[in-house]
Design an enzyme around this catalytic site. Structure first.
Site: not given
Lengths: 326, 326, 326, 326, 326, 326
Positions: E94, E190-191, E277, E306
């Protein structure tokens, strides 16, 4: 962070006000000689061919400052045989160690041999390390802060031995199998930039090119009164309490100040600086850059912060290719 | 910080889920014996009579863990002659060292002899220190973080040698001039509380009273998953990066866990805990307290945070007076 | 915090630009006279001999500004009989009250009588207090912020009455049993430093020595535009909203500005200042210091922040001993 | 802030565990009677017709708790003559005062008479005020924190007198010129919501409608252990230091707890609550709401934080119109 | 961040409570078909051979969601001729875009072809991008926040078109020159992990292996009430204001929820999750993982945050080598 | 925030160093003409008479920049018939949209017609919006950040079309039913102040009065190097990464710089500035103010921060009344 330091035109000519300690060259020569004299053989152990395949990775151990054993990674391009390759020595930023080799595949992918030096007693903060800070520190990395370790005596100071590690890494790299010692570069960002400058200054005959990004440990006396950001602020914190050690500490810091060492550099040097970098303020970077007498270039990023843009990496790669693979 | 841990009724009976390492007593006996066997003479040097006048202050140096020399202050009440006094050993919180003697005049003012133990390799963060962490660490204090130093092997772990320092401080205090060795107490807050519990557990025959405020290093495995606050979070940070060291580090931490050591305490023990303490969460403090078999009392402060109220100090002074000056 | 204020050489000669209100001496004389005229008897009640033993502690109540009753502690060295001792009046920093006596044993341990003045309407933030801010404020301390209380009229301003409390504390101390009124000092840090300067300025005939550490409330007009830190920023916040009160408030603040009052000091004065102190910026401290005509000394800590080093305490103790126990 | 409190189905039935103090009704009747008995005439002064034109604005002063004079604004719709209008009493959130009338034009624009009550001793943090906290507090607002002012005795507690102000404001509003006393509502958010609930509970015969947004001061004992957010945390901070006052303070807080007072409300009541509101946690709001026996409605915003959505305002306007302009 | 989510044993079996929208497969088929039907030719332009030498780098542009042109990098191992290679599609986290190729040399160094997909309308926060979010958004990247863009209608939602980009990237990669379409993997963190799962779910016949690190956009309804961290909190912020859009937005989010899409995955899938996370809470990751029916493995890092450890990278490289270079 | 910008006397004469782009007037004329030429009819829909009663509220939609449809509120005083009223156009601050009409009742209450313009693609951060940023952005507001959207080309830049929206809003307002087009004012704070200045500069024949509070987007090149605060820092962040776009972006920003546009203003203009405003630094506000040739006044608040005092509102109301209702 807005522009908080000198205007750019003043930066271009700024020089440190800190005088060089007397006998600095002999002092460093003694440190390096002490390390060499206690050095043991460099060892290489092949690392995970099941992960890296044709790209050669070796776990290296060599003797650094005070004779302490320092770890590192040695990487060679996929399919590279024994032909002598240009070699780059990589140093790591503050708080980090050598990490895993997969973090360092880029230079080997582009045809360079690459020695990544671990940072003694660092690691565990944003990457991993494998080297304790000498005997008595256990067998591994440490999530530590080291700016004031041994600061009361230059010979005891943490960065003295780390600088010697950096010099020794250059010497070791030049003798690794499959390396052309005449095409050797040093590089790194922040603390890695400091070590690049220091290695280029203290092993000038070995280093052909030096690419120091936003280097740390330049014009230190100014830095610790100019920024509230860590790690420089570790020193300020310490001296806020230890009123009795202010003079002693300032004295020690002169020995590792790259704004003083940089005049010894003979390698062609490339520096990048960010005008919004509050961790390594621009004037401190220019203090070192302006002291260099060798061929040099500086990339000034008007909005650059300490975490510099990755776009700079392409410029650095071209610099290394230009000097080492002409 | 609101109430974030177990409800108070569950705290009253909570026990750690971490099992004790096998042979823990022998292991510690070996560590302490190693220290004793390399110990050199304790030295005392009178400190600044022009500042402290009749109140006697001595700069102490004794041999602690691994034989390393540890500094401290020895204070005696104004006008005290050679008569044997009850003695209190004081340990310092994380990041701090012994500071200056003027920080420690209270116990001497009330008639106690007092040995303040410096914390090796700490100081410079909120107070000052004078003791390096053994050879190779320079000659002085360091503004450092030590939670992961040597964490890969119990014998190398920083807190192992610091606990031995604490035991040795008790042994040294008992033999200082003008001390009644049968009236000896240990005290401190946070890391100082951890050292108090550890000293009482590892030198049970020496310690008559133990006053441990908001003690650190109890039920450590739980602590490092329960709070985001430092210094416990140093371990979590380190292990977030060092996936390969998780099991090893958790193994090491068992050796210095006061929730496991506390069952060895025989001294009468007073503990204070804050239900809003996120640095040393209440369940971890109760894990140690509930493991104590000796006479004990606990002060539970429903709104207490880690920086406990100074009002507690009067209760502690009465506790010490009650046990040592009956 | 880096160096953010004037360079040290300019600090050495810096003077406030704020003019003194006309008739300032008469104005203060009226305030003090009002307090004296409504004063009731000072009371002393022995406090917890079971805690403090031979060291004498009394809970004091005296009449301060506007006749309000102010609490305090009176401490005397262990075993001190009725002989007249030098006496130190201690003032507390912002947000704090007199706390418990165990916080204040040091001076008594070294042979001084010591009166600790509680701070009206403060306490509960980092220590405890016992004095409300006059009638209608309840019976105890309050966790409050007081920088703008009554700021629209000098006679109503909180610090006006607090300064009178400080003067009255000096007058009360001089008449306590077992005190030599000719050997009286005032001391404190931050707000305590402000009260020390103010008491020395407004009761010059009573005060022999003044030790003001990082004093607050100096050159206030500059301070509130120079720092974003609280408590000075309380005033800026208030005036950011109350556009209609800017001139009025600035007028009031002149009456309690130690940079204006300091020229009245006759006691020998010792000041400490930190060049990185953003709570009481160095130029504001120098503005007061440079206005003092009496014998004086200043300790300039280049890395000093507001929480000054405890190492300074030894210097302060020697200063007090030198002037009061020559 | 994620969901941190009870699940919504438990919120729907949650009741406070705090028992009501004995004689609570008589106690409050005495407080209110004391205020009434010392009340002086309400004054109205026309405010800036050059700014507000036909919309009538008056600067009001009336006698509140302990007889102290309280300021406010009285606004009437543009062109409204003397006809009796429905009237809304508005209370302000924590830290704020009555501000300027231009902040409060909405209700008058829609045909309501509106009395805005200033908050004694508040203002200057995010708005302005004009009312000191009684004698001895100067002549104006103060940028203060008041959660612990007088907390050692219910009669001295700040919120006791502020609640009486709120009741008195209702009584005064009912008698203002051009008001229909049978159509009176109270409203406000946060502290203003607390005052709305309290006024509806303590003056039930006067209040027809009560619109309390995210009300503060409900189920206070739970609130101060459930959230780290200010202003509730002022109490926790204070009691973290003042161990000796924990029981006393908790006792006092019962007298102003809207979860206890709410059962007295007879007005139709509308409440809004945010499930992510950490300043006034949802369970504390429900503790008050669930205690109300009168007709009531609650708007539960699943993502609502303390700064509630302005979209709620339209619902509130319809609620007021529905009850007061049927 | 301590453990804040479900205990690990409950995580192992946790399933989302959000029901799947009816006709989800047809709905996605329509979105993808719309993109295919408006697609134009993929273009490749050689990028900086002076920087990258033998390692082939091409600047790619292909047609993604809604037919918008999406940028990317195509990298091939040094010296690779036309032989068909296994290919990895990389998605970015992101706020980031495709950056420079030097950020992505690792996979090519190890013998993989690699397509790095730029993220439309992202970049400039921590890396650089080159793709606007369709017409009307300019010609380049944007430092934006996109969680609520078009959230009122699934067809308009930003992540709908980004997921289509990801599917199209797989289709494009399979047809690049020198690629073996039967050995295709998707990966990202993540994204990038969310896009990997989505591409594997929506183009199951194309994807042989899926390595999704700490994937975002799983069990979204739970996520936005469980964490205060961005970017999930963008939705909570938006809905805290837009009370009128809560139901609509929750409805839209179901269409892009990987906990619902994951059951469609047929590729062997490797997931990593950190129990600490707070950006992509572990239960949300498990909600997707537990829904996968294909062969799968999960790496659970008890202290993982994260920013996962780089040590994981070696495991991922072995996973890719094992599946694509058996 | 202390005073961090130029001293007030220098502010009074400060002018921007940024040169105006050539052909700026024609360039803007083309933008506005493009919008006009694609404009469709303005629509008005009565909004919730059950909430607002006699005060007329209409939901407006008109054609703004690039022909995109822009939402707004049109409010008329209670009981206003068709008589032509002076009209104020209100613009909203960064991150916000038009919210609900109850947020905007003040001007209508005082007799003004009022058009509140929604902000395309903003809302959901602290208020609500209803206007997407053109096609492809969905049907509603977005919680976004827009400082770099389209920054690589002036024609694509977000603020170019937003400025055109603002000009179009003036044109639309002048033609609304019941409006006297000769008595038209624009107003707003921060971004709303920027739009007020821009509308007054680009539609000078339409605007009689301009009240711009703490205006944003003035002397932008200086602003983005002078403050670390958002939203200006969005640009610095973006350019810290996008080294390749620095010159391009700086070029684009000139087209929307109110320090350049302001010389075109003919309306009488009132500006407020806070000397402690770090979001819109005072020198940037003065750069625009000093460039205005029309009658003007500025209110300089020495302690003013970006969230300016509500006390200013009364002055603004008098300004509007004076110019529009003489």
């Amino acid at each position: 962070m807005p522009w908080f330091d000198l205007p750019e035109d003043q930066l271009r000519t700024y020089r440190t006000a800190t005088p060089e300690p007397e006998g600095l060259d002999q002092w460093w020569a003694a440190r390096i000689e002490e390390a060499r004299s206690t050095a043991r053989e460099t060892t290489l152990r092949r690392h995970q061919p099941e992960t890296y395949g044709d790209l050669g990775v070796w776990d290296v151990e060599f003797s650094g400052g005070r004779g302490d054993r320092i770890r590192g990674w040695y990487l060679r391009p996929p399919g590279a045989g024994d032909e002598p390759l240009p070699v780059v020595v990589t140093y790591i930023g503050y708080g980090g160690g050598r990490s895993v080799p997969s973090d360092h595949l880029g230079l080997a992918a582009l045809g360079f041999a690459n020695l990544v030096m671990d940072t003694r007693g660092q690691g565990g903060r944003w990457s991993t390390g494998a080297t304790p800070d000498g005997q008595g520190s256990g067998t591994f990395a440490e999530r530590s802060e080291v700016m004031t370790r041994g600061i009361t005596r230059p010979e005891d100071y943490y960065f003295t031995r780390l600088y010697v590690d950096a010099v020794r890494a250059v010497e070791v790299a030049a003798e690794l199998p499959g390396v052309d010692p005449d095409r050797l570069a040093v590089t790194g960002g922040s603390q890695g930039g400091a070590l690049s400058l220091a290695a280029a200054a203290l092993a000038p005959s070995r280093v052909r090119a030096c690419a120091a990004d936003v280097p740390f440990l330049c014009d230190i006396r100014r830095a610790i009164t100019l920024t509230a950001a860590y790690p420089y602020a570790e020193v300020a914190d310490f001296l806020a309490n230890h009123l009795d050690l202010v003079d002693t500490a300032l004295e020690t810091l002169r020995y590792v100040d790259n704004a003083l060492l940089a005049s010894r550099i003979t390698a062609e040097t490339s520096v990048v600086v960010g005008l919004m970098d509050e961790i390594c303020p621009p004037s401190t970077v220019f203090a070192a850059y302006n002291a260099i007498d060798a061929p040099k270039r500086i990339e000034v990023n008007p909005f650059g912060v300490h975490a510099q843009s990755r776009q700079h990496d392409e410029r650095k790669l071209r610099f290394l290719r230009e000097l080492l693979m002409p």
